[in-house]
Design a protein around this motif. Structure first.
Motif, PDB file in Angstrom:
ATOM      1  N   VAL A   1     -79.726  49.302  12.552  1.00  0.00           N
ATOM      2  CA  VAL A   1     -79.803  50.510  11.738  1.00  0.00           C
ATOM      3  C   VAL A   1     -81.113  50.497  10.961  1.00  0.00           C
ATOM      4  O   VAL A   1     -81.429  49.513  10.286  1.00  0.00           O
ATOM      5  CB  VAL A   1     -78.611  50.584  10.764  1.00  0.00           C
ATOM      6  N   SER A   2     -81.881  51.577  11.078  1.00  0.00           N
ATOM      7  CA  SER A   2     -83.173  51.664  10.381  1.00  0.00           C
ATOM      8  C   SER A   2     -82.963  52.046   8.925  1.00  0.00           C
ATOM      9  O   SER A   2     -82.254  53.015   8.633  1.00  0.00           O
ATOM     10  CB  SER A   2     -84.080  52.689  11.068  1.00  0.00           C
ATOM     11  N   ARG A   3     -83.567  51.293   8.029  1.00  0.00           N
ATOM     12  CA  ARG A   3     -83.457  51.563   6.598  1.00  0.00           C
ATOM     13  C   ARG A   3     -84.849  51.571   5.970  1.00  0.00           C
ATOM     14  O   ARG A   3     -85.795  50.978   6.492  1.00  0.00           O
ATOM     15  CB  ARG A   3     -82.606  50.508   5.890  1.00  0.00           C
ATOM     16  N   LEU A   4     -84.935  52.257   4.835  1.00  0.00           N
ATOM     17  CA  LEU A   4     -86.159  52.275   4.037  1.00  0.00           C
ATOM     18  C   LEU A   4     -85.786  51.853   2.626  1.00  0.00           C
ATOM     19  O   LEU A   4     -84.910  52.466   2.002  1.00  0.00           O
ATOM     20  CB  LEU A   4     -86.779  53.669   4.027  1.00  0.00           C
ATOM     21  N   VAL A   5     -86.417  50.800   2.133  1.00  0.00           N
ATOM     22  CA  VAL A   5     -86.176  50.367   0.765  1.00  0.00           C
ATOM     23  C   VAL A   5     -87.469  50.548  -0.018  1.00  0.00           C
ATOM     24  O   VAL A   5     -88.567  50.280   0.489  1.00  0.00           O
ATOM     25  CB  VAL A   5     -85.685  48.905   0.706  1.00  0.00           C
ATOM     26  N   ILE A   6     -87.333  51.060  -1.243  1.00  0.00           N
ATOM     27  CA  ILE A   6     -88.460  51.227  -2.162  1.00  0.00           C
ATOM     28  C   ILE A   6     -88.124  50.448  -3.422  1.00  0.00           C
ATOM     29  O   ILE A   6     -87.004  50.537  -3.940  1.00  0.00           O
ATOM     30  CB  ILE A   6     -88.692  52.714  -2.498  1.00  0.00           C
ATOM     31  N   ALA A   7     -89.054  49.649  -3.894  1.00  0.00           N
ATOM     32  CA  ALA A   7     -88.830  48.841  -5.099  1.00  0.00           C
ATOM     33  C   ALA A   7     -90.042  48.962  -6.004  1.00  0.00           C
ATOM     34  O   ALA A   7     -91.177  48.725  -5.564  1.00  0.00           O
ATOM     35  CB  ALA A   7     -88.585  47.376  -4.726  1.00  0.00           C
ATOM     36  N   VAL A   8     -89.812  49.350  -7.272  1.00  0.00           N
ATOM     37  CA  VAL A   8     -90.912  49.493  -8.227  1.00  0.00           C
ATOM     38  C   VAL A   8     -90.491  48.873  -9.550  1.00  0.00           C
ATOM     39  O   VAL A   8     -89.312  48.879  -9.928  1.00  0.00           O
ATOM     40  CB  VAL A   8     -91.324  50.966  -8.429  1.00  0.00           C
ATOM     41  N   SER A   9     -91.457  48.357 -10.269  1.00  0.00           N
ATOM     42  CA  SER A   9     -91.206  47.814 -11.607  1.00  0.00           C
ATOM     43  C   SER A   9     -92.540  47.574 -12.280  1.00  0.00           C
ATOM     44  O   SER A   9     -93.574  47.436 -11.626  1.00  0.00           O
ATOM     45  CB  SER A   9     -90.410  46.499 -11.528  1.00  0.00           C
ATOM     46  N   GLY A  10     -92.506  47.520 -13.609  1.00  0.00           N
ATOM     47  CA  GLY A  10     -93.717  47.250 -14.368  1.00  0.00           C
ATOM     48  C   GLY A  10     -94.277  48.493 -15.017  1.00  0.00           C
ATOM     49  O   GLY A  10     -93.595  49.525 -15.178  1.00  0.00           O
TER      50      GLY A  10
END
Length: 829
Positions: free
Chosen positions: A614-623
């Motif tokens: 299964v194709s997934r897209l994860v986005i992670a941001v911080s700071g």
């Protein structure tokens, strides 16, 4: 693999300078990573031919003023012998006739009394009253090895007076052996390549020996329980061996090849492996339970074995062992057992040469962390046909250098012999693929030089070659492999650059890959950086994305049978764990991190053994929201709305309209700061695209984030995004008529969500309402307790006319009535 040229020359004449030989081997696929010069120009410390010689020990006397020093008189070809002072423990008063290495005044050597390799120059010195300016040398002082317990004793046939550089100087090639070039993981294998490249003849070592009346079959029986795991097993027996040091030339070759000499039996076993590429093993025959019966089988449950390295190992049920009727004797193809090893008391040898299943050997070596020269070769698929040549070579050397009596016959179990690979090669196909004309005779010559059998066949379509692969080649499958062999021996550097003459196949697009690239481009333009994390992980690592006490993912994981390390044992169910690991690591070095990953997760399939990808897209941001500067000191941290802005920009870049955000609860996220992304469209109702929000504080603690800044994560379904995007985006003309803009503030209860108000405004405003944007939320005495005021910027516009005041007022009235009746709102005036 380390290949000394002096050893290589025994099987093929070297007609090229070292530099040219290195270049040709590298171009042919045997990359020479390093060239080591021993005692010759090019070495860190070459042996001076005018100061370092082969010497003959004439006599050894005691030093008159020191109990631990000796006076050695050495002849070295000069008019007079020389006397040197030495403390070597391996010579004694009265000795004579040994061949040694003599270094004269001014010679540069390594200091044998200092750690590492410290260069010194011989100078005149007085040692206990006797002047001395020369010395007899140890291996360490010459740079041959780190051995400094005594001086180097040369073979009896060493030529006295010859410069040592001419006698022992050598060049060692360090060649990278790839899995596809295991055929060259031996001195003979490299010699075969050199012979083919230079047009020389390959010479094989002798395998002749005499036998006694005792028969191998009368001394041992052999049983192979699974031929797939053990295709072939051969046994030879040598009785009455003498355990002693191996000859100097063999020790030197082993040392230069990177192996430590031990004894004649062990050294011969290792020597045959390095020479032929076929690992061997010597058992103490008397340590085998009688009547002797060798069995190859899988390890039994709970079975243990003390290996040669002194470790007691619990064997896996998938480990192959060589056993007798009572116990396991060795881990097949990997390491021998301590109970049956050759010792100083060994009198009789059972010599094993076998072939093993390469997948099984690789799994066993990795599990037990046993990396040996034998397992390195077996794990790359050695052909069973190599066993008999190596067996005969080993028996010949054991008879010659262990003084043993070789029993007649060789016990050979080969239940399922492999057939040679025969391919038909069309010379026209060679020309078409390589882009250069190579004559049929030259093709045949090249293949024959690599020991292929070649027959020319006349066909109506022209001459073709019937090619039979040699038995040492396990990598030949068909004509494409033969063309590669021809190309690399002919010389890649001789193939000219040409334009493709074939018809170019039609370009076939990949919509899925093109869509993925489109996602990457949009996110990169938004300032995010792409990461690629391991697809393999552990269940414990993925469990860290949930707060303590929350039930873990109970779906079955796809488990690797042969993991590369303990941290990569299952296939991932989520991209989030990898993103959090990367985010935490980077935040230790940067104030702001914004990353994304596009990849597959592997979930158990209900209707097959293969997982669902299964194709997934994860986005992670911080700071920090932006980079701090003198203009913007003390920049605030990113929060939920920054990530929401990224998602909105992504959807806009995909021309997806109608997205809405619905408050949900998920254990990974901070309560109240998480929302599903839903998309209305095409009469199918709301489609869920994914979820995003701020990471739960207890999850943050589990990942050891270095700061207290919020950690924002989005996990999106790529397949849902792809199916929602239209093939051709709908575009509109630039508006010809102006919009009417106004602000509207509505007071609602605190529990009414902004999304509810937004949807009510859009539905009531109809087609004339083009924009409804929330720009302010106010709480205070003026609106009352438990209330909030939400201010929206509205834009009304028509495509065919300029709207008048009455039209705008009519739409505003509809919006106000809808707000009052559907969300209990009151217009703030």
């Amino acid at each position: 693999m380390r290949v000394p040229l002096s050893w290589l020359k025994e099987y093929v004449d070297i007609t090229l300078p070292v530099a040219e030989l290195v270049d040709q081997l590298t171009m042919a696929g045997l990359e020479v990573e390093h060239v080591e010069y021993i005692g010759l120009p090019g070495a860190e410390l070459p042996w001076d031919p005018a100061r370092i010689f082969v010497g003959l020990l004439l006599k050894v006397e005691r030093h008159p003023n020191a109990d631990k020093l000796l006076l050695a008189t050495v002849e070295y070809g000069a008019s007079e012998p020389i006397t040197v002072v030495t403390g070597a423990p391996n010579i004694r008063p009265g000795d004579s006739g040994q061949k040694v290495v003599l270094a004269l005044k001014g010679a540069r050597l390594y200091d044998g009394h200092k750690e590492g390799r410290v260069i010194m120059t011989l100078k005149e010195a007085t040692l206990r009253g006797i002047k001395n300016d020369s010395m007899v040398c140890s291996e360490k002082e010459l740079g041959i090895s780190d051995e400094h317990e005594g001086i180097l004793i040369l073979p009896a046939d060493a030529p006295v007076g010859k410069p040592l550089a001419d006698y022992l100087g050598d060049v060692v090639l360090d060649i990278a052996i790839l899995p596809s070039t295991i055929r060259a993981a031996s001195i003979i294998g490299v010699a075969r390549e050199v012979a083919a490249l230079t047009g020389q003849t390959l010479r094989y070592p002798p395998v002749d020996y005499s036998v006694c009346d005792t028969r191998v079959a009368d001394q041992v029986e052999l049983e192979i329980r699974d031929p797939k795991l053990n295709p072939r097993f051969t046994i030879g027996i040598v009785n009455g061996v003498a355990i002693k040091p191996s000859p100097h030339w063999m020790q030197r070759r082993l040392t230069m090849a990177g192996m430590r000499p031990i004894s004649n039996i062990v050294d011969i076993s290792n020597y045959v492996m390095l020479e032929t590429g076929q690992p061997t093993h010597a058992f103490d025959y008397d340590a085998i339970s009688k009547p002797a019966r060798i069995i190859t089988r899988l390890a039994e449950p709970g079975e243990k074995l003390m290996t040669l390295d002194g470790e007691k190992r619990e064997l896996l049920p998938t480990d192959i062992v060589v056993a007798d009727s009572q116990r396991a004797l060795s881990i097949a193809g990997v390491m021998g057992g301590a109970d049956s090893e050759v010792t100083s008391l060994t009198a009789n040898i059972l010599f094993e040469v076998a072939a093993w299943n390469w997948v099984s050997i690789r799994r066993t070596a990795r599990h037990h962390n046993l990396k040996s020269e034998a397992s390195y070769r077996f794990a790359r698929n050695i052909h069973p046909e190599l066993t008999m040549f190596a067996q005969r070579r080993g028996l010949a050397l054991l008879q010659q250098y262990a003084d043993g009596a070789v029993s007649s016959g060789i016990l050979d179990a080969y239940p399922q012999p492999l057939t040679a690979v025969v391919s038909e090669l069309d010379p026209a196909a060679v020309t078409r693929l390589l882009g250069v004309e190579i004559g049929v005779d030259e093709m045949a010559r090249i293949l024959r030089s690599l020991e292929f059998t070649v027959r020319e066949l006349s066909t109506p379509a022209g001459v073709k070659l019937q090619v039979t692969a040699p038995l040492h080649r396990t990598d030949i499958e068909g004509p494409h492999d033969l063309i590669e062999e021809i190309a690399r021996i002919y010389g890649y550097n001789r193939i000219p650059a040409t334009l493709m003459a074939d018809e170019i196949p039609p370009a076939v697009g990949s919509p899925a890959a093109e869509f993925d690239d489109r996602l990457r481009d949009i996110l990169a333009e938004l300032g995010l950086q792409e990461i690629v994390s391991y697809r393999f992980t552990t269940q414990e690592s993925e469990a860290r994305i949930l707060p303590p006490g929350i039930p873990q993912d109970d779906r079955r994981y796809i488990t690797l049978q042969n993991p590369i390390n303990p941290e990569r044992v299952v296939m991932r169910h989520t991209l989030v764990a990898g993103a959090l690991e990367n985010l935490a690591a980077n935040l230790r070095h940067r104030d702001r991190v914004a990353i994304f990953e596009l990849g597959s997760v592997y979930l158990p399939s209900e209707d097959g053994v293969l997982p669902d990808e299964v194709s997934r897209l994860v986005i992670a941001v911080s700071g920090s929201r932006t980079i701090s500067s003198w203009q913007l000191p003390g920049v605030a941290s990113m929060d939920f709305y920054d990530l929401k802005g990224v998602i909105e920009a992504l959807l806009a870049g995909l021309h997806l309209n109608g997205a809405r955000y619905e408050l949900v609860e998920q254990p990974i996220f901070y309560p109240g700061r998480v929302a599903d992304v839903l998309l209305e469209g095409r009469g199918l109702g709301a489609r869920r695209l994914g979820v995003f929000g701020e990471l739960h504080p207890r999850v943050r603690e589990a990942w050891n984030f270095p700061t207290d800044a919020p950690v924002l994560i989005a996990d999106l379904d790529v397949d849902a995004l792809r199916s929602a995007v239209k093939d051709t985006p709908v575009v509109s003309d630039v508006p010809r008529f102006p919009a009417v803009n106004e602000d509207l503030a509505v007071i609602v209860s605190e529990d009414v969500r902004a999304e509810q108000v937004h949807q009510v405004i859009l539905r009531a405003g109809g087609q004339l309402l083009r924009v409804a944007r929330l720009f302010d939320i106010y709480r205070g005495e003026q609106v009352g307790a438990g209330k909030k005021s939400m201010a929206y910027a509205l834009a009304y516009q028509a495509d065919d006319r300029t709207l008048n005041v009455s039209e705008v007022e009519k739409q505003r009235a509809k919006i106000i009535r809808a707000l009052e009746t559907q969300v209990g709102g009151a217009i703030r005036r």
